[in-house]
Design an enzyme around this catalytic site. Sequence first.
Site, PDB file in Angstrom:
ATOM      1  CD  GLU A   1      -3.210  -1.588   5.270  1.00  0.00           C
ATOM      2  OE1 GLU A   1      -3.248  -2.666   5.893  1.00  0.00           O
ATOM      3  OE2 GLU A   1      -2.763  -0.531   5.774  1.00  0.00           O
ATOM      4  CD  GLU A   2      -1.686   2.033   7.792  1.00  0.00           C
ATOM      5  OE1 GLU A   2      -2.469   1.620   8.669  1.00  0.00           O
ATOM      6  OE2 GLU A   2      -0.506   1.653   7.687  1.00  0.00           O
TER       7      GLU A   2
ATOM      8  CG  ASP B   1      -2.432   4.189   3.065  1.00  0.00           C
ATOM      9  OD1 ASP B   1      -2.117   3.126   2.498  1.00  0.00           O
ATOM     10  OD2 ASP B   1      -3.290   4.254   3.967  1.00  0.00           O
TER      11      ASP B   1
ATOM     12  CG  ASP C   1       2.355  -0.085   8.094  1.00  0.00           C
ATOM     13  OD1 ASP C   1       1.952  -0.517   7.004  1.00  0.00           O
ATOM     14  OD2 ASP C   1       1.618   0.033   9.087  1.00  0.00           O
TER      15      ASP C   1
ATOM     16  CG  HIS D   1      -0.477  -0.055   2.536  1.00  0.00           C
ATOM     17  ND1 HIS D   1      -0.154   1.074   3.247  1.00  0.00           N
ATOM     18  CD2 HIS D   1      -0.253  -1.095   3.380  1.00  0.00           C
ATOM     19  CE1 HIS D   1       0.260   0.740   4.466  1.00  0.00           C
ATOM     20  NE2 HIS D   1       0.206  -0.576   4.567  1.00  0.00           N
TER      21      HIS D   1
ATOM     22  CG  HIS E   1       0.364   2.625  12.920  1.00  0.00           C
ATOM     23  ND1 HIS E   1      -0.991   2.362  12.889  1.00  0.00           N
ATOM     24  CD2 HIS E   1       0.823   2.229  11.707  1.00  0.00           C
ATOM     25  CE1 HIS E   1      -1.329   1.831  11.735  1.00  0.00           C
ATOM     26  NE2 HIS E   1      -0.233   1.746  10.991  1.00  0.00           N
TER      27      HIS E   1
ATOM     28  CG  ASP F   1       0.989  -4.163   5.727  1.00  0.00           C
ATOM     29  OD1 ASP F   1       1.728  -3.284   6.197  1.00  0.00           O
ATOM     30  OD2 ASP F   1      -0.242  -4.042   5.631  1.00  0.00           O
TER      31      ASP F   1
END
Length: 407
Positions: free
Chosen positions: A174-175, A82, A142, A80, A380, A198
């Site tokens: 995706e997030e 993002d 990520d 992904h 994150h 991921d």
Amino acid sequence: MNARSELVERFFRYAAIESQSDERVPTLPSTAGQHELAALLAAELRDLGLANVVVDRNAIVTAMKRGDRPGVPRIGFIAHLDTANVGLSPSVRPQIKRYVGEDLCLNRDKDIWFRANEHPEAEAWRDQDIIFSDGTSVLGADNKAAIAVIMTLLSHLSSSDAHGDICVAFVPDEEIGLRGAKALDLSRFPCDFAYTIDCCELGEVVIENFNAALGEIAFTGVSAHPMSAKGVLVNPLLMALDFVGQFDRSDTPECTEGTEGYFWFNDLLANDSEARLSVMIRDFDKAHFERRKQLIAEAAELSKQRYPSGRIEFKISDTYQNISDSLGDDRRSIELLLAALEELDIKPKLTPMRGGTDGAALSARGLTTPNFFTGAHNFHSRFEFLPIPAFEKSFQTALMICRLAVK
């Protein structure tokens, strides 16, 4: 350029593009930076000589590297575009530091330190080079580490490497609910099975994850001046808090682990007239997941009884489902992945993912898509980090999958 150097160079290039997703924006993609990254990747794919390179208006990129072995599985890799918006800076400034088991200063101007006693997970990478952010942002491994792995794979699959067709896809958002994977036209990604790359530390493999839903509950109260409020005023904020109070305080993300599910009440907006409450519903077990959704309905009914002059409405939307519920009898993707890890002497760690990946959305659509590691830690977080040796192992795993598929 050797693979390690190329991985790092690509990661730094992709990380420089701000591509946080924004859940408040309904368009796909939700941010302009994802368009920018998609355009860059499409240009690089064309330069690498891939066929059928397409980047659409939703910033979904697809392409195919033609193989020379007919009759072998057509393998897909997806990542992904993002990065997660967790309230930190959208600008990522990666840096390489050698970790020697001591505190590391990530940002001297802002006095941000990576404390060794707070991050025992780093001890496994003592005396190794590690990529960090400057502490003002997530690192974005990520999922830009995965993008770098896939692009380096395509660059290094030379004519001397026998392989079948390799399909690739890069998707946005995706997030914020796997939006890009849900919108991916599978006719542009015509593989027999696929892999997401991921999150996850070295060796982690995901073939099961949460079933997920979003609950949205609206409370309409009755406003009144305090001088005449008795018996009239219905406070929607208190209605919402009373609703939350019906749930087990220990049935939450911070009190659960492994395959335990939870409710996460994570957003509340209220004024004198109405309140809006959001809850994330998660469970690995399908029956338990459906029971959790029923508990929301039961709590709403009880709230209606407690506040007869108010109004309670709710909506529950499924977000993604457990990959394991979609595997069926075709386990080629898993067997091939485990064989690749064995060949590389990497101990597999089958990990129930307490979250979701694009593979959950694709598996639900009939395309079996397990997940394997990028090698990074602390997603994150401002303390996200990517050990370069683990990063290289992720690339080697992808390469080995392609090689073993033709044997």
